[in-house]
Design an enzyme around this catalytic site. Structure first.
Site, PDB file in Angstrom:
ATOM      1  N   ASP A 148      10.751 -30.708  -8.014  1.00 29.87           N
ATOM      2  CA  ASP A 148      10.831 -31.035  -9.443  1.00 29.87           C
ATOM      3  C   ASP A 148       9.703 -32.018  -9.815  1.00 29.87           C
ATOM      4  O   ASP A 148       8.549 -31.771  -9.469  1.00 29.87           O
ATOM      5  CB  ASP A 148      12.243 -31.590  -9.726  1.00 29.87           C
ATOM      6  CG  ASP A 148      12.512 -31.866 -11.188  1.00 29.87           C
ATOM      7  OD1 ASP A 148      12.770 -30.914 -11.927  1.00 29.87           O
ATOM      8  OD2 ASP A 148      12.436 -33.048 -11.591  1.00 29.87           O
ATOM      9  N   TYR A 260       8.262 -38.225 -18.635  1.00 31.04           N
ATOM     10  CA  TYR A 260       8.106 -37.138 -19.614  1.00 31.04           C
ATOM     11  C   TYR A 260       7.259 -37.578 -20.808  1.00 31.04           C
ATOM     12  O   TYR A 260       6.607 -36.771 -21.436  1.00 31.04           O
ATOM     13  CB  TYR A 260       9.473 -36.667 -20.115  1.00 31.04           C
ATOM     14  CG  TYR A 260      10.236 -35.882 -19.081  1.00 31.04           C
ATOM     15  CD1 TYR A 260       9.968 -34.529 -18.877  1.00 31.04           C
ATOM     16  CD2 TYR A 260      11.208 -36.478 -18.295  1.00 31.04           C
ATOM     17  CE1 TYR A 260      10.655 -33.807 -17.924  1.00 31.04           C
ATOM     18  CE2 TYR A 260      11.905 -35.764 -17.336  1.00 31.04           C
ATOM     19  CZ  TYR A 260      11.622 -34.425 -17.157  1.00 31.04           C
ATOM     20  OH  TYR A 260      12.294 -33.706 -16.205  1.00 31.04           O
ATOM     21  N   HIS A 315      18.301 -24.818  -9.218  1.00 28.18           N
ATOM     22  CA  HIS A 315      17.153 -25.714  -9.279  1.00 28.18           C
ATOM     23  C   HIS A 315      17.178 -26.752  -8.139  1.00 28.18           C
ATOM     24  O   HIS A 315      16.144 -27.135  -7.619  1.00 28.18           O
ATOM     25  CB  HIS A 315      17.162 -26.430 -10.629  1.00 28.18           C
ATOM     26  CG  HIS A 315      16.038 -27.402 -10.814  1.00 28.18           C
ATOM     27  ND1 HIS A 315      14.725 -27.009 -10.846  1.00 28.18           N
ATOM     28  CD2 HIS A 315      16.039 -28.753 -10.947  1.00 28.18           C
ATOM     29  CE1 HIS A 315      13.957 -28.086 -11.006  1.00 28.18           C
ATOM     30  NE2 HIS A 315      14.726 -29.144 -11.074  1.00 28.18           N
TER      31      HIS A 315
END
Ligand SMILES: *[C@@H]1O[C@H](CO)[C@@H](O)[C@H](O)[C@H]1NC(C)=O
Ligand SMILES: *[C@@H]1O[C@H](CO)[C@@H](O)[C@H](O)[C@H]1NC(C)=O
Ligand SMILES: CC(=O)N[C@H]1CO[C@H](CO)[C@@H](O)[C@@H]1O
Length: 335
Positions: A148, A260, A315
């Site tokens: 990730d 982010y 995931h």
């Protein structure tokens, strides 16, 4: 470009309104208790690990070590919203058989330092941490294993410091350039990436993450739509470990979300340059956030790359299907 910017801002605004409304609604029903901070005891699963710190130029990072000092280094980098614990199924195996194994807490997570400015979480800073950890531990290179967000950092690290990466293993994360291409071309990937736009807002994302005793973490690791295969690998204690890591020692979702907030600028954009070192991509095909196509495109930018798909795994592939993931990593290290 202007059109793209406008669409970004509109999406950002849309999610701001949507989730503010949800929070307000929650507040109307639950009042202050919606944001109540529970007292937490350290869960047992976090006991008994060899917990250490390393002082780098700008920050002090926390990591856990298994395996002895004289072996080659295997460095693990976790994703969002996690901490070193996401590698619990890998640590013992590789420590016994192979190497000195180090999962770090990236800056902003768990016990690592949490600098205040948003720019402290730009990709450049994050890859600088990886370089400094490897050098600080007295190595010239390492096997890097990442997942990730940790994978985005690892890909960029491999581009900037190829000589420091012996072998690279990326779990459920495509190369950033391939991902950028995919998100512009594919409605499916675009839709799945909604949270990236939402996270550009201030404060509200953090509030949403802590609301209702960090319900977001439950949804992330055990929510139906995440498509977890082996739910027994995500126990109540494991969940408590994550909640603990996000509530102690000045931890806050703010810092991880700052990753982010830097994603649309600087180094995390741009074209993928050809990489020469051996690379293994491991992919759980049940990933609800990332389409496999970008991973397939990533292979085209690797001189010595291969991919192992794990059908139906979520995931959180290295936790969901640890045996398969460990087997693929072990094979790749032997080759
Ligand atoms: C972070 O990792 C260490 C090492 O296992 C652990 O002791 C600690 O409880 C974890 N989380 C927090 C927030 O302290
Ligand atoms: C690719 O990497 C493997 C190690 O994983 C190595 O044995 C092999 O020689 C490499 N192939 C090329 C073409 O470089
Ligand atoms: C602790 C635990 O439940 N581990 C399981 C996780 O999933 C694998 C499949 O890879 C099982 O074999 C483990 O027993």
């Amino acid at each position: 470009m202007v059109l793209q910017q406008t669409v970004f801002y509109l999406l950002q605004l849309y999610y701001l309104i949507k989730f503010s409304a949800i929070l307000l609604l929650g507040f109307a029903f639950k009042g202050r208790s919606l944001f109540e901070k529970k007292h937490r005891e350290k869960p047992k699963v976090l006991e008994g690990w060899d917990s250490r710190y390393i002082k780098l130029k700008n920050v002090r990072l926390h990591y856990v070590q298994t395996g002895s000092d004289d072996k080659p280094l295997m460095l693990f980098i976790h994703g969002y919203p996690e901490f070193w614990y996401s590698w619990r199924f890998q640590l013992k195996k590789f420590a016994d058989e192979y190497r000195q194994v180090i999962p770090i807490d990236q800056r902003g997570y768990n016990l690592s330092d949490k600098p205040k400015p948003v720019e402290s979480y730009a990709v450049d800073e994050l890859i600088g941490d990886v370089r400094d950890v490897i050098e600080g531990l007295g190595y010239k290179k390492a096997v890097v294993v990442a997942h990730d967000w940790g994978g985005l950092v690892a890909w960029k690290f491999a581009e900037s410091y190829p000589e420091m990466v012996d072998k690279l293993i990326c779990c459920n994360i495509p190369r950033p350039g391939a991902f950028g291409h995919r998100i512009r071309k594919s409605w499916s990937q675009f839709r799945k990436s909604w949270y990236m736009f939402f996270y550009q807002n201030v404060r509200i994302p953090e509030l949403l993450c802590v609301a209702d005793d960090m319900k977001m973490l439950d949804l992330c690791f055990r929510g139906r739509e995440m498509g977890i295969r082996n739910s027994e690998n995500f126990t109540d204690d494991d969940l408590e470990a994550w909640k603990y890591s996000f509530s102690m020692n000045g931890a806050s979702f703010k810092y991880p979300i700052n990753y982010y907030r830097n994603i649309f600028s600087g180094k995390s954009r741009g074209k993928d340059i050809m990489l020469d070192m051996p690379v293994l991509i491991i992919w759980g095909t049940g990933d609800g956030a990332l389409d496999v196509e970008a991973a397939e495109d990533s292979l085209k930018t690797l001189r010595n790359g291969s991919m192992k798909k794990i059908p139906g795994a979520s995931h959180w592939v290295q936790q969901d299907e640890p045996e398969k993931v460990n087997q693929y990593i072990a094979q790749f290290l032997k080759d």
